[in-house]
Design a protein around this motif. Sequence first.
Motif, PDB file in Angstrom:
ATOM      1  N   LEU A   1      30.271   7.003  12.289  1.00  0.00           N
ATOM      2  CA  LEU A   1      30.943   6.625  11.044  1.00  0.00           C
ATOM      3  C   LEU A   1      29.932   6.140  10.013  1.00  0.00           C
ATOM      4  N   ALA A   2      28.982   5.325  10.453  1.00  0.00           N
ATOM      5  CA  ALA A   2      27.970   4.797   9.540  1.00  0.00           C
ATOM      6  C   ALA A   2      27.136   5.919   8.931  1.00  0.00           C
ATOM      7  N   LEU A   3      26.752   6.898   9.744  1.00  0.00           N
ATOM      8  CA  LEU A   3      25.968   8.024   9.241  1.00  0.00           C
ATOM      9  C   LEU A   3      26.754   8.818   8.203  1.00  0.00           C
ATOM     10  N   GLY A   4      28.043   9.018   8.454  1.00  0.00           N
ATOM     11  CA  GLY A   4      28.876   9.727   7.482  1.00  0.00           C
ATOM     12  C   GLY A   4      28.939   8.999   6.159  1.00  0.00           C
ATOM     13  N   MET A   5      29.073   7.670   6.191  1.00  0.00           N
ATOM     14  CA  MET A   5      29.125   6.879   4.957  1.00  0.00           C
ATOM     15  C   MET A   5      27.804   6.945   4.195  1.00  0.00           C
ATOM     16  N   ILE A   6      26.700   6.984   4.929  1.00  0.00           N
ATOM     17  CA  ILE A   6      25.388   7.107   4.285  1.00  0.00           C
ATOM     18  C   ILE A   6      25.280   8.445   3.568  1.00  0.00           C
ATOM     19  N   GLY A   7      25.757   9.508   4.207  1.00  0.00           N
ATOM     20  CA  GLY A   7      25.731  10.827   3.577  1.00  0.00           C
ATOM     21  C   GLY A   7      26.509  10.863   2.276  1.00  0.00           C
ATOM     22  N   LEU A   8      27.598  10.118   2.201  1.00  0.00           N
ATOM     23  CA  LEU A   8      28.434  10.094   1.006  1.00  0.00           C
ATOM     24  C   LEU A   8      27.787   9.364  -0.167  1.00  0.00           C
ATOM     25  N   GLU A   9      26.701   8.633   0.096  1.00  0.00           N
ATOM     26  CA  GLU A   9      26.070   7.848  -0.962  1.00  0.00           C
ATOM     27  C   GLU A   9      25.075   8.650  -1.801  1.00  0.00           C
ATOM     28  N   ILE A  10      24.657   9.814  -1.325  1.00  0.00           N
ATOM     29  CA  ILE A  10      23.646  10.611  -2.045  1.00  0.00           C
ATOM     30  C   ILE A  10      24.339  11.639  -2.916  1.00  0.00           C
ATOM     31  N   HIS A  11      24.084  11.597  -4.211  1.00  0.00           N
ATOM     32  CA  HIS A  11      24.766  12.502  -5.139  1.00  0.00           C
ATOM     33  C   HIS A  11      23.769  13.409  -5.871  1.00  0.00           C
TER      34      HIS A  11
ATOM     35  N   LEU B   1      26.507  12.977   9.233  1.00  0.00           N
ATOM     36  CA  LEU B   1      25.573  12.699   8.160  1.00  0.00           C
ATOM     37  C   LEU B   1      25.519  13.861   7.183  1.00  0.00           C
ATOM     38  N   LEU B   2      25.329  15.062   7.696  1.00  0.00           N
ATOM     39  CA  LEU B   2      25.296  16.239   6.827  1.00  0.00           C
ATOM     40  C   LEU B   2      26.672  16.513   6.234  1.00  0.00           C
ATOM     41  N   GLY B   3      27.721  16.196   7.008  1.00  0.00           N
ATOM     42  CA  GLY B   3      29.075  16.378   6.496  1.00  0.00           C
ATOM     43  C   GLY B   3      29.327  15.490   5.293  1.00  0.00           C
ATOM     44  N   GLY B   4      28.921  14.229   5.404  1.00  0.00           N
ATOM     45  CA  GLY B   4      29.080  13.312   4.275  1.00  0.00           C
ATOM     46  C   GLY B   4      28.296  13.767   3.068  1.00  0.00           C
ATOM     47  N   LEU B   5      27.070  14.235   3.290  1.00  0.00           N
ATOM     48  CA  LEU B   5      26.245  14.737   2.191  1.00  0.00           C
ATOM     49  C   LEU B   5      26.890  15.945   1.526  1.00  0.00           C
ATOM     50  N   ALA B   6      27.400  16.887   2.336  1.00  0.00           N
ATOM     51  CA  ALA B   6      28.024  18.089   1.790  1.00  0.00           C
ATOM     52  C   ALA B   6      29.260  17.747   0.953  1.00  0.00           C
ATOM     53  N   ILE B   7      30.085  16.839   1.464  1.00  0.00           N
ATOM     54  CA  ILE B   7      31.292  16.437   0.732  1.00  0.00           C
ATOM     55  C   ILE B   7      30.929  15.819  -0.615  1.00  0.00           C
ATOM     56  N   ARG B   8      29.913  14.963  -0.623  1.00  0.00           N
ATOM     57  CA  ARG B   8      29.528  14.295  -1.875  1.00  0.00           C
ATOM     58  C   ARG B   8      28.957  15.293  -2.878  1.00  0.00           C
ATOM     59  N   LEU B   9      28.141  16.227  -2.401  1.00  0.00           N
ATOM     60  CA  LEU B   9      27.549  17.206  -3.315  1.00  0.00           C
ATOM     61  C   LEU B   9      28.593  18.170  -3.873  1.00  0.00           C
ATOM     62  N   ILE B  10      29.590  18.507  -3.067  1.00  0.00           N
ATOM     63  CA  ILE B  10      30.642  19.423  -3.525  1.00  0.00           C
ATOM     64  C   ILE B  10      31.593  18.730  -4.498  1.00  0.00           C
ATOM     65  N   LEU B  11      32.053  17.539  -4.131  1.00  0.00           N
ATOM     66  CA  LEU B  11      33.028  16.824  -4.964  1.00  0.00           C
ATOM     67  C   LEU B  11      32.366  16.058  -6.110  1.00  0.00           C
ATOM     68  N   ASN B  12      31.091  15.719  -5.922  1.00  0.00           N
ATOM     69  CA  ASN B  12      30.340  14.898  -6.874  1.00  0.00           C
ATOM     70  C   ASN B  12      30.995  13.534  -7.088  1.00  0.00           C
ATOM     71  N   VAL B  13      31.736  13.072  -6.101  1.00  0.00           N
ATOM     72  CA  VAL B  13      32.350  11.753  -6.136  1.00  0.00           C
ATOM     73  C   VAL B  13      32.535  11.286  -4.692  1.00  0.00           C
ATOM     74  N   ASN B  14      32.404   9.992  -4.476  1.00  0.00           N
ATOM     75  CA  ASN B  14      32.590   9.448  -3.135  1.00  0.00           C
ATOM     76  C   ASN B  14      34.084   9.248  -2.879  1.00  0.00           C
ATOM     77  N   PRO B  15      34.670  10.003  -1.929  1.00  0.00           N
ATOM     78  CA  PRO B  15      36.108   9.892  -1.682  1.00  0.00           C
ATOM     79  C   PRO B  15      36.508   8.636  -0.904  1.00  0.00           C
ATOM     80  N   VAL B  16      35.538   7.886  -0.414  1.00  0.00           N
ATOM     81  CA  VAL B  16      35.824   6.679   0.379  1.00  0.00           C
ATOM     82  C   VAL B  16      35.521   5.444  -0.470  1.00  0.00           C
TER      83      VAL B  16
END
Length: 283
Positions: free
Chosen positions: A237-247, A1-16
Motif C-alpha cells: 500500500l505504501a509503495l502504491g501511495m508513493i507512486g501516486l505522488e509523482i506527476h 509502485l508502477l501502478g500508482g505511477l501509471a495512474i498518476r501520469l494518466i489522470l494527472n491527479v492523485n485520486p487518493v
Amino acid sequence: LLGGLAIRLILNVNPVPNGNKVGKLALQTAIVLLGFTLGIDRLISVSADYGLIVTGYVLGTLGVGALLALALRGDRVEAGLLSSGTAICGGTAIATLAPLMDARPHQFAITTALVFLLNVVALFTFPYIGTLLDLSQETFGAWVALAIHDTSSVVATAAIYGDEAAEVATTVKLGRTLWLIPLAFAVSLVYRRGEAQLRVPMFVLLFVGAALLSSVLPLGATLLGALGTISKLLLVLALGMIGLEIHRDTLRQLSLTSVLFGVGLWLIAAPLSLVVIMLFGPG
C-alpha cells in the motif's frame, strides 16, 4: 509502485485524498509490525555487526557527493539534497533538509522525482543481481539497506529476496536513517537556521519496542506469521501511495546535470557498498 505511477501520469491527479499521509502511515506501521518478527536479540546483533559499515557509508557518500558536485558544477542545493538522500534516507532526508537549505519548490520536486526513479530501478534489478552473485540473505539485506535510497523500497526489495533479508535490511536501514538527526543539525548550523530538532522518529522507537516485546512474550508462530503478512500488505500500500505522488510536471523538470549527479553518485555508492559488506560484513 508502477501502478500508482501509471495512474498518476494518466489522470494527472492523485485520486487518493491525503495519499502521502496514508502511505507514510502504512510504511511506518509495516516497519513496526516487522519488529515483532525480529526479536530484540537479533536487532542488537545486526545493529552491532553493521554499525561501523553504516557510518563509513554515510560519511563516504557525503564526501563523494561533495567532490562530484564540484566536478559537475551543478546546482548546489540540488547536489546537497541528492547527496543527503543517497547517503541516508532518500525522500525523507530531502523533505527534512529542503526547508533548512532554502530549497525552491522545483529543486525539491526534481530531487524527489530522481530518487523515486532510482528506487524503481533498484526494486527491479537488485534481486536479480543478488541471485546472480549468489548473495546470502543477510548480505543482500545489508546491501540494499545501504544502496537503496528510501526505506519503503529497501524493505520491499529485500522482501522479494526473502524474509531474513527483509529483517536485516530493516534493522540496518533504520540505523542509517538515524544519521539524519546529526546531519539536519549540521545543515541548520551552516545555514544559520533554528528549525532542526534532534529527535528520534516515533516509529523507530515503536519498532524497537515491538522487537523487545516479541522477545518477552510468547506470541506464537501463527500470530507472528499473521503480523508478517499484514506488514507486507501495508508495504505494498505504501509503495502504491508513493507512486501516486509523482506527476508529469515533476518529470519534466529533471535537468541533465541533476540526473548525471544523482545517477553517478548512486553508481559509485551502490557497488562499493556491496564490496565493503562482502569484505568486512559478518554475513
